[in-house]
Every structure is written in C-alpha cells, then in structure tokens.
Write a protein that holds these residues in place. Structure first.
Motif, PDB file in Angstrom:
ATOM      1  N   LEU A  37      -3.641 -15.794  16.661  1.00 18.58           N
ATOM      2  CA  LEU A  37      -2.840 -17.015  16.572  1.00 18.58           C
ATOM      3  C   LEU A  37      -2.831 -17.553  15.145  1.00 18.58           C
ATOM      4  N   LEU A  38      -3.996 -17.558  14.509  1.00 22.31           N
ATOM      5  CA  LEU A  38      -4.102 -18.109  13.160  1.00 22.31           C
ATOM      6  C   LEU A  38      -3.409 -17.233  12.124  1.00 22.31           C
ATOM      7  N   ARG A  39      -3.262 -15.940  12.418  1.00 18.46           N
ATOM      8  CA  ARG A  39      -2.594 -15.053  11.453  1.00 18.46           C
ATOM      9  C   ARG A  39      -1.145 -14.739  11.844  1.00 18.46           C
ATOM     10  N   LYS A  40      -0.610 -15.579  12.739  1.00 11.36           N
ATOM     11  CA  LYS A  40       0.802 -15.483  13.133  1.00 11.36           C
ATOM     12  C   LYS A  40       1.135 -14.174  13.833  1.00 11.36           C
ATOM     13  N   ALA A  41       0.191 -13.667  14.614  1.00  9.54           N
ATOM     14  CA  ALA A  41       0.413 -12.448  15.387  1.00  9.54           C
ATOM     15  C   ALA A  41       0.361 -12.789  16.872  1.00  9.54           C
ATOM     16  N   GLU A  42       0.999 -11.955  17.687  1.00  9.96           N
ATOM     17  CA  GLU A  42       1.015 -12.168  19.122  1.00  9.96           C
ATOM     18  C   GLU A  42      -0.286 -11.643  19.731  1.00  9.96           C
ATOM     19  N   PRO A  43      -1.088 -12.490  20.391  1.00  6.98           N
ATOM     20  CA  PRO A  43      -2.335 -12.021  21.000  1.00  6.98           C
ATOM     21  C   PRO A  43      -2.079 -10.960  22.073  1.00  6.98           C
ATOM     22  N   GLU A  81       4.487 -12.353  32.764  1.00  4.75           N
ATOM     23  CA  GLU A  81       4.187 -11.779  31.451  1.00  4.75           C
ATOM     24  C   GLU A  81       2.910 -10.952  31.557  1.00  4.75           C
ATOM     25  N   PRO A  82       2.988  -9.622  31.271  1.00  8.87           N
ATOM     26  CA  PRO A  82       1.820  -8.746  31.439  1.00  8.87           C
ATOM     27  C   PRO A  82       0.556  -9.240  30.731  1.00  8.87           C
ATOM     28  N   ARG A  83       0.717  -9.800  29.543  1.00  7.15           N
ATOM     29  CA  ARG A  83      -0.455 -10.239  28.782  1.00  7.15           C
ATOM     30  C   ARG A  83      -1.114 -11.482  29.364  1.00  7.15           C
ATOM     31  N   LEU A  84      -0.420 -12.130  30.282  1.00 10.62           N
ATOM     32  CA  LEU A  84      -0.925 -13.387  30.825  1.00 10.62           C
ATOM     33  C   LEU A  84      -1.225 -13.317  32.312  1.00 10.62           C
ATOM     34  N   LYS A  85      -1.077 -12.140  32.914  1.00  7.28           N
ATOM     35  CA  LYS A  85      -1.348 -11.995  34.346  1.00  7.28           C
ATOM     36  C   LYS A  85      -2.821 -12.241  34.660  1.00  7.28           C
ATOM     37  N   VAL A 199     -14.224  -0.934  10.537  1.00  8.79           N
ATOM     38  CA  VAL A 199     -13.180  -0.123   9.896  1.00  8.79           C
ATOM     39  C   VAL A 199     -11.859  -0.288  10.624  1.00  8.79           C
ATOM     40  N   ARG A 200     -11.921  -0.330  11.956  1.00  6.40           N
ATOM     41  CA  ARG A 200     -10.682  -0.494  12.723  1.00  6.40           C
ATOM     42  C   ARG A 200      -9.988  -1.807  12.389  1.00  6.40           C
ATOM     43  N   PHE A 201     -10.732  -2.902  12.346  1.00  6.71           N
ATOM     44  CA  PHE A 201     -10.108  -4.185  12.011  1.00  6.71           C
ATOM     45  C   PHE A 201      -9.565  -4.171  10.581  1.00  6.71           C
ATOM     46  N   ALA A 202     -10.335  -3.597   9.652  1.00  4.66           N
ATOM     47  CA  ALA A 202      -9.880  -3.526   8.263  1.00  4.66           C
ATOM     48  C   ALA A 202      -8.601  -2.708   8.149  1.00  4.66           C
ATOM     49  N   THR A 203      -8.450  -1.741   9.033  1.00  9.81           N
ATOM     50  CA  THR A 203      -7.301  -0.832   9.001  1.00  9.81           C
ATOM     51  C   THR A 203      -6.076  -1.391   9.706  1.00  9.81           C
ATOM     52  N   THR A 204      -6.290  -2.104  10.803  1.00  9.59           N
ATOM     53  CA  THR A 204      -5.169  -2.439  11.687  1.00  9.59           C
ATOM     54  C   THR A 204      -4.642  -3.869  11.593  1.00  9.59           C
ATOM     55  N   LEU A 205      -5.378  -4.794  10.995  1.00 13.76           N
ATOM     56  CA  LEU A 205      -4.932  -6.187  11.006  1.00 13.76           C
ATOM     57  C   LEU A 205      -3.715  -6.433  10.128  1.00 13.76           C
TER      58      LEU A 205
END
Length: 380
Positions: A37-43, A81-85, A199-205
């Motif tokens: 939310l803080l980085r303007k991405a969809e959770p 909404e699948p993400r909110l079920k 590493v995954r977070f550093a790579t994918t965010l």
C-alpha cells in the motif's frame, strides 16, 4: 511513497477491522499488504493482527476456520474479488527458539503490536496500519449514495490512518533497502528461508532495479548461508521461482551467488563461473547462462523457457576439452539434459515440469523461435 490520504482500504478489510474493534479488541493491517500500500502497489493478500486469541476471533466471525499452529484464523468474506475472499487474522505473538531453523519451538501470544512486529523478518514488512472511521459531513452532489440532509449536505465516512513503524520501515521503503529487523543473525537463525527472501524482495519489489541489501544484513546472510540446508527443497524452489519469474531474475541469481547462497540451491551453475568458452562465444559460461535468462525475462517467456535458458549450458564445464578459441563442448546438450533432471528433481519440480524443461535443454542446439514455443511445441 504513497500519501496516507491516497490509500484505499477494501470494504472487506474494514469490516474485519471494525468488527474486532467493536468487540473490544485492537486490530491492525500488517505485513506485505502495508508495504505494498505504501509503495503504491496492489496487495496480493490482506493480513490482520489483533490482541484477540483464536477462540475469541472464531466466535466473532462465524464464517471462519483456524488453519495452523500459529493461531491464525481465516475469515471467509464472500467477496467476489479473489484477493479478498479470505482474510487472515493472527493474534499478536512472540516466537521462541527455532531449533530446526524453520519453525518456532513454542509460540506465545504477545500483548502489543510492537512485540508482534519485532518478530518479523525485514523492516519493510514490520509496519502496521491502524484505521478508524470518522463521520464526515461535506457538501456533495445530489444523488450521493448517502441519505439527504438539510441544505443538500450528506454524511459520509472518512478514514483516519495511523502508521506504527518501530523499525523505520518507511525510511527503508523510501530508500529501497532490505534490512533485517533487529539483529540479522537472530532473524536468519529463526527461519533460514529468510536468507533467500532477502534476495527475493530485493529482486522483485521493483521491475527495473535491484534494491540494496543493508550491509549488516548482507554480512549475516553470507555468514549463515549454510543454514539454507535446513530448509525443505519445496520452499527453496518456490522462492527461486519468484526470483526467476521477475524482470530482474538474472540479477537475482547473481545476488544469490555473491551472497554464497547459490551453492545450496543450484551448485552446478557456479561450475561455469570464470570458465571461458571458444571462438563462437564472447561470454564466459556462467555469464552466458545469466544473459540467456535475462533475455527470456525481457521477452516475458514462460517459466519453462526461463529455466531452460538458465540451465541449457549447465554441462559445458564438465564437457569442455581444450582451451582457447578452439575449445569444444561435445554432447554438452545430452549431458546437460541429464544434469537438469537431477537439478529439478532435487528441487521437487513435478514430472510434467521436468519433462518440458529437459526437452528444451536437450534440443536447444536446434533452431526454433522461442516466442513460438507453446505447450504443443514442447511436447513435440
């Protein structure tokens, strides 16, 4: 970073938060959804932390079920909404010693949100968001969904948002830094998969760059890389695929190598590091494999093609004969297919996935347009 006034919270999440509070409990949105939310991405999903214990949560939300040893209760919202079920609610907790480097030996419920945040992996994931509804009376156009009041003014709901950030996660979000919460070595000894998650977070965010890993965190990863051997191959595979399927996949693999983790995931890849090829190639074997993965990612190819790109020359170091411009790698595609089977089986890929990837490695010397390789093409 996003302004708090720009943040929109789904009705399903607000319902859960308000219901807990109506029953006298604290409730916060936590984890990756706050970060996003803080980085303007969809959770991807929504998690709530509370000081209510599991039995109390179950009594408040009748359409729910408890599903793990951590006391997590999953609420079924009925959302389309699948993400909110499903929304997971977890009591504040403190994790005790992790003997197996994967699961806490004992879990104790905590009293405060700050205690709960202190057990989390990285500062960007250790931020909590408190929301409260406040009545707002503002002039609005006729036909507003709220009931009409005197003078054409309609009552509405506004959100008051408060951020709880004891470890300066917002600062690290702004500066794009992955930093362990508290003492890095303690966090990694609790769950060694966090070594890869860094590493995954550093790579994918971000889609266009790698985030920096904090110096102390990086040093702790290098020191504790061997702990990855305690982690199940399935969990390692899942983290690896998240890295490979990102737009920064090749740089993620190189980060794994530099931090000493790759040798516990696909050690065969490192065999090509520093090994020259011949007059047909300007890059060393390891570089060539990474560049192949980078191209596959840039073209948004499937996971099968990306893995085949990374592994297609995996056997070259073992089949190399001679040095210099006339070095040869006879039958490296055959040996490579055999090695790929072993690598993918070790990482617990399915038989169907292995078959597709191995065929691409085995026959990569035949010409074909990778953009045209579909399911039927792989089978043929």
């Amino acid at each position: 970073m996003k302004s708090l006034t720009e943040i929109t919270i789904p009705e399903e999440v607000k319902f859960v938060i308000y219901k807990l509070r109506e029953n006298g409990y604290e409730a916060y949105i936590v984890g990756g959804c706050v970060r996003d939310l803080l980085r303007k991405a969809e959770p991807e999903d929504w998690d709530v932390a509370t000081n209510a214990e599991p039995e109390k949560i179950g009594k408040i939300f009748l359409r729910s079920f408890a599903n793990n040893e951590f006391g997590t209760v999953t609420v079924l919202t009925g959302s389309k909404e699948p993400r909110l079920k499903e929304i997971e609610i977890t009591p504040y907790r403190i994790d005790e010693k992790y003997t197996d480097k994967r699961h806490p030996d004992e879990i104790k419920f905590a009293k405060t949100i700050e205690e709960d945040l202190a057990r989390r992996d990285f500062t960007v994931n250790a931020i909590a968001m408190e929301i409260r509804k406040i009545l707002s009376i503002e002039p609005t156009p006729l036909g507003q969904i709220y009931g009409k009041t005197a003078g054409g003014v309609y009552p509405g709901e506004k959100l008051e948002i408060k951020i709880v950030d004891p470890f300066n996660g917002q600062r690290d979000l702004k500066n794009k830094i992955i930093r362990a919460v508290g003492k890095p070595e303690e966090r990694f000894s609790e769950d060694a998969l966090r070594l890869m998650r860094a590493v995954r977070f550093a790579t994918t965010l971000d889609s266009d760059k790698i985030w920096e890993i904090d110096k102390a965190t990086k040093k702790a990863i290098q020191k504790n890389a061997h702990l990855l051997s305690f982690i199940s191959k399935e969990r390692i595979r899942d983290e690896l695929m998240k890295i490979i399927m990102s737009s920064n996949g090749a740089r993620g693999i190189e980060t794994l190598r530099r931090l000493g983790l790759l040798k516990y995931i696909i050690p065969e890849l490192e065999e090509g590091f520093g090994i020259e090829q011949n007059k047909h190639h300007i890059y060393q074997i390891y570089q060539h494999n990474l560049l192949s993965l980078e191209y596959a990612g840039r073209k948004n190819f499937s996971k099968y093609v990306r893995l085949a790109a990374l592994l297609h020359d995996i056997a070259k170091p073992r089949t190399k004969e001679g040095e210099g411009l006339d070095a040869t790698f006879y039958n490296h595609e055959i040996s490579g297919a055999k090695m790929t089977i072993q690598i993918l089986q070790n990482l617990r890929f399915s038989k169907k996935e292995i078959e597709k990837i191995v065929k691409l490695v085995r026959y990569h010397l035949f010409y074909y347009d990778a953009e045209e390789v579909g399911e039927s093409s792989v089978r043929r």
